[in-house]
Design a protein around this motif. Structure first.
Motif, PDB file in Angstrom:
ATOM      1  N   ILE A 282      10.238  52.166  -2.481  1.00 51.02           N
ATOM      2  CA  ILE A 282       9.607  52.842  -1.442  1.00 51.02           C
ATOM      3  C   ILE A 282       8.628  51.835  -0.746  1.00 51.02           C
ATOM      4  O   ILE A 282       8.408  51.948   0.641  1.00 51.02           O
ATOM      5  N   TYR A 283       8.104  50.777  -1.379  1.00 50.83           N
ATOM      6  CA  TYR A 283       7.290  49.708  -0.873  1.00 50.83           C
ATOM      7  C   TYR A 283       7.989  48.903   0.205  1.00 50.83           C
ATOM      8  O   TYR A 283       7.410  48.619   1.262  1.00 50.83           O
ATOM      9  N   ASP A 284       9.090  48.567  -0.341  1.00 53.65           N
ATOM     10  CA  ASP A 284      10.166  47.429   0.356  1.00 53.65           C
ATOM     11  C   ASP A 284      10.570  48.203   1.604  1.00 53.65           C
ATOM     12  O   ASP A 284      10.254  47.767   2.763  1.00 53.65           O
ATOM     13  N   ARG A 285      10.645  49.559   1.700  1.00 54.55           N
ATOM     14  CA  ARG A 285      11.146  50.473   2.525  1.00 54.55           C
ATOM     15  C   ARG A 285      10.097  50.452   3.848  1.00 54.55           C
ATOM     16  O   ARG A 285      10.546  50.328   4.912  1.00 54.55           O
ATOM     17  N   ASP A 286       8.780  50.778   3.134  1.00 59.33           N
ATOM     18  CA  ASP A 286       7.699  50.842   4.266  1.00 59.33           C
ATOM     19  C   ASP A 286       7.367  49.516   4.970  1.00 59.33           C
ATOM     20  O   ASP A 286       7.277  49.385   6.236  1.00 59.33           O
TER      21      ASP A 286
ATOM     22  N   LEU B   3       7.929  46.295   9.896  1.00 58.70           N
ATOM     23  CA  LEU B   3       8.661  44.945  10.566  1.00 58.70           C
ATOM     24  C   LEU B   3       9.505  45.505  11.589  1.00 58.70           C
ATOM     25  O   LEU B   3       9.507  44.727  12.606  1.00 58.70           O
ATOM     26  N   VAL B   4      10.171  46.502  11.333  1.00 61.32           N
ATOM     27  CA  VAL B   4      11.402  46.817  12.329  1.00 61.32           C
ATOM     28  C   VAL B   4      10.311  47.271  13.722  1.00 61.32           C
ATOM     29  O   VAL B   4      10.694  47.251  15.039  1.00 61.32           O
ATOM     30  N   LEU B   5       9.302  47.973  13.557  1.00 62.06           N
ATOM     31  CA  LEU B   5       8.493  48.501  14.650  1.00 62.06           C
ATOM     32  C   LEU B   5       8.197  47.349  15.458  1.00 62.06           C
ATOM     33  O   LEU B   5       8.215  47.323  16.862  1.00 62.06           O
ATOM     34  N   GLN B   6       7.640  46.209  14.623  1.00 62.62           N
ATOM     35  CA  GLN B   6       7.166  44.860  15.392  1.00 62.62           C
ATOM     36  C   GLN B   6       8.148  44.282  16.222  1.00 62.62           C
ATOM     37  O   GLN B   6       7.933  43.686  17.266  1.00 62.62           O
TER      38      GLN B   6
ATOM     39  N   PRO C   3       2.248  59.655   4.539  1.00 60.67           N
ATOM     40  CA  PRO C   3       0.979  59.046   3.941  1.00 60.67           C
ATOM     41  C   PRO C   3       1.388  57.767   3.423  1.00 60.67           C
ATOM     42  O   PRO C   3       2.726  57.475   3.135  1.00 60.67           O
ATOM     43  N   LEU C   4       0.706  56.799   3.553  1.00 63.94           N
ATOM     44  CA  LEU C   4       1.006  55.200   3.077  1.00 63.94           C
ATOM     45  C   LEU C   4       1.380  55.134   1.813  1.00 63.94           C
ATOM     46  O   LEU C   4       0.267  55.405   0.980  1.00 63.94           O
ATOM     47  N   PRO C   5       2.546  54.587   1.382  1.00 60.79           N
ATOM     48  CA  PRO C   5       2.521  54.613  -0.158  1.00 60.79           C
ATOM     49  C   PRO C   5       1.695  53.111  -0.878  1.00 60.79           C
ATOM     50  O   PRO C   5       1.435  53.583  -2.089  1.00 60.79           O
TER      51      PRO C   5
ATOM     52  N   VAL D  11      -3.739  44.531   0.131  1.00 61.12           N
ATOM     53  CA  VAL D  11      -4.454  43.457   1.393  1.00 61.12           C
ATOM     54  C   VAL D  11      -3.231  42.666   1.337  1.00 61.12           C
ATOM     55  O   VAL D  11      -3.003  41.931   2.436  1.00 61.12           O
ATOM     56  N   ALA D  12      -2.539  42.051   0.303  1.00 63.10           N
ATOM     57  CA  ALA D  12      -1.425  41.092   0.209  1.00 63.10           C
ATOM     58  C   ALA D  12      -0.406  41.389   1.023  1.00 63.10           C
ATOM     59  O   ALA D  12       0.133  40.812   2.059  1.00 63.10           O
ATOM     60  N   ARG D  13       0.190  42.994   0.977  1.00 61.33           N
ATOM     61  CA  ARG D  13       1.052  43.377   1.583  1.00 61.33           C
ATOM     62  C   ARG D  13       0.858  43.398   3.257  1.00 61.33           C
ATOM     63  O   ARG D  13       1.692  43.072   3.911  1.00 61.33           O
ATOM     64  N   LEU D  14      -0.444  43.825   3.545  1.00 61.91           N
ATOM     65  CA  LEU D  14      -0.612  43.855   5.007  1.00 61.91           C
ATOM     66  C   LEU D  14      -0.829  42.367   5.608  1.00 61.91           C
ATOM     67  O   LEU D  14      -0.188  42.330   6.566  1.00 61.91           O
ATOM     68  N   GLN D  15      -1.314  41.369   4.923  1.00 60.74           N
ATOM     69  CA  GLN D  15      -1.333  40.279   5.275  1.00 60.74           C
ATOM     70  C   GLN D  15       0.137  39.501   5.123  1.00 60.74           C
ATOM     71  O   GLN D  15       0.377  39.047   6.475  1.00 60.74           O
TER      72      GLN D  15
END
Lengths: 115, 393
Positions: free
Chosen positions: B111-115, B120-123, B7-9, B19-23
């Motif tokens: 946990i947010y940084d890690r997520d 970013l690693v996937l991309q 589940p997304l943290p 929204v800011a994190r996704l941006q």
């Protein structure tokens, strides 16, 4: 599919069984490595059993003669055993049949090495 | 990856922050994807990690060790104590690289940084794979250009026109299975008025064989100008080749040489480990010219013998490389018997036409399968008076 190469020893003779194709990039390096390994282990009587060689091209012939030269240069002896029709044809066309000692009988071939 | 399955943290964050994190992730992704250079992809991702996410340092370890490692900020030396490791996988699940992240000095990753880093690693992995493929494409294009240039030069060395010898029809044909090949054919008119011809085949195929074929040509052409018996010419070419060393010896050459004395139609042939040449006499009989010794360059000090015979009017000669006899239909090869038979059955006295018909026969035998070896042939017809009359335009 590259060639599968196994080595047996009998009466001081290393019998190299080659199974598969000896062509450019297929099997030729394996044969070279097997021969060099036997020479390094001071096994200088080699019988190359080609009964299961399904196909050999000009690069394969180059490997056989290269093996012949390596073995002879180290004072060793090499013979060929059980040539298929295709390989025998190549040996005839290239006149290599006059250079190689070729046999159809494993026991007789082993016995024919110098003691 | 974890971020895709757990589940997304972000759900715990206020909507504005989510929204800011996704941006931010979108922008970071755009940056990673906006280059097609491997090094640049990794550098940009490292920048984002250190400058935007305020990590202490980021280091990419290349799994293949073909590229230098890329790093930004400060990362402790191996074994990277207190660092976080993120593998980058290709679409085929191959490990492309590994990211080592040194967290900020004051603590561990949230946990947010890690997520965020996982996203970013996937991309970055996708961008890295695309960049690697792009670089490979460029490299391949360079190799292809090289091969095209090699093909052009090799084709230019093939005789472009056959000598016009009154009373004879001569044809030559060659097709390689790769860009360049190890078959060789040459025709020279010597100062004494005789014609010297050769069909040769270097062991193997492709570029290595083509290079050896060019070396063979140099040897053949330089020795051809000397007044040597044909068998001696063959022996000297073979000896020179053998002296080039073990790699060259593995790429030995089978060759069949012919010297034609046009005024009386006497022909001399030497076969060095090559497929037998075929002479078809006007009466219908065939003679094969077998090898008198092993291929050139295989063993030192080889000697050969020549056959001299009257090449009477109405007779035809065929020299070929094994690419013709090894054309196959499933497991079955066309073979030399069928080839000689096809040569006999082609009753033409026009040499180029004979070769064209042989090529057609072979293509139809293999049901137009892709060529697996180089194919080269030379046909010579000694025309009788009637054929000469018919051949005169």
């Amino acid at each position: 599919m590259s060639a599968k190469i196994t080595v047996r020893h009998s009466d001081g003779v290393a019998i190299v069984d080659v199974n598969g194709r000896i062509t450019l990039g297929e099997g030729s390096v394996g044969l070279r490595d097997a021969v060099l390994k036997e020479l390094a282990a001071d096994h200088k009587k080699l019988l190359l059993n080609l009964a299961e060689v399904t196909y050999m091209d000009s690069s394969g012939v180059g490997e056989l003669t290269s093996a012949y030269t390596s073995i002879r240069n180290q004072g060793g002896e090499v013979k060929l055993l059980n040539l298929s029709e295709k390989v025998d044809g190549l040996m005839q066309i290239t006149k290599l049949a006059t250079i190689f000692d070729i046999s159809d009988d494993e026991n007789a071939a082993i016995a024919s090495f110098k003691k | 990856m974890d971020s895709a399955t757990s589940p997304l943290p972000q759900n715990d964050l206020p909507l504005e922050q989510q929204v800011a994190r996704l941006q931010a992730l979108l922008e970071a992704t755009r940056q990673a994807h906006s280059t097609s250079a491997v090094n640049e992809v990794l550098t940009r991702t490292s920048h984002i990690l250190v400058r935007e996410l305020e990590m202490e340092g980021a280091l990419f370890l290349d799994s293949s060790s073909t590229q230098p490692n890329v790093s930004w900020g400060t990362v402790p030396a191996a074994p990277y104590d207190n660092c976080y490791r993120f593998p980058l996988f290709s679409r085929e699940n191959q490990l492309l690289a590994e990211l080592i992240v040194a967290p900020p000095v004051d603590g561990s990753l949230s946990i947010y940084d890690r997520d965020f880093i996982e996203g970013l690693v996937l991309q970055t992995a996708v961008a890295l794979e695309n960049a690697t493929l792009h670089e490979r494409d460029l490299e391949w294009a360079r190799v292809q250009q090289d091969l095209d240039a090699a093909r052009t030069i090799q084709r230019s060395l093939f005789p472009t026109s056959m000598p016009a010898i009154p009373g004879f029809s001569i044809g030559a044909r060659s097709s390689t299975c790769y860009e360049v090949g190890g078959d060789y054919l040459d025709i020279l008119r010597l100062e004494d008025g005789t014609h010297l011809m050769v069909v040769a085949d270097v062991a193997g195929k492709g570029l290595a064989s083509a290079i050896v074929a060019t070396s063979f040509r140099a040897s053949f052409r330089s020795l051809a100008s000397q007044p040597l018996p044909l068998a001696e010419l063959a022996a000297r070419i073979g000896q020179r080749h053998w002296e080039e060393g073990p790699e060259a010896r593995r790429l030995y050459v089978t060759a069949i040489f012919l010297r034609l004395r046009t005024e009386d139609g006497i022909v001399e042939i030497v076969n060095a480990g090559h497929n037998p040449g075929a002479l078809a006499r006007s009466a219908g009989s065939v003679h094969l010219f077998e090898a008198s010794g092993t291929p050139l360059g295989m063993f030192p000090g080889m000697s050969y013998s020549s056959e001299t015979f009257p090449f009477s009017a109405g007779s035809r000669l065929l020299f070929y490389t094994d690419g013709l006899t090894e054309v196959s239909q499933g497991e079955e090869e066309f073979g030399s018997e069928r080839l000689v038979q096809a040569f006999l059955e082609s009753s033409s006295s026009n040499a180029p036409q004979i070769l064209e018909s042989l090529w057609e026969t072979l293509a139809s035998f293999s049901t137009n399968a892709q060529q697996v070896d180089d194919m080269t042939a030379l046909a010579i017809c000694h025309l009788d008076p009637l054929q000469q009359e018919l051949a005169t335009p």
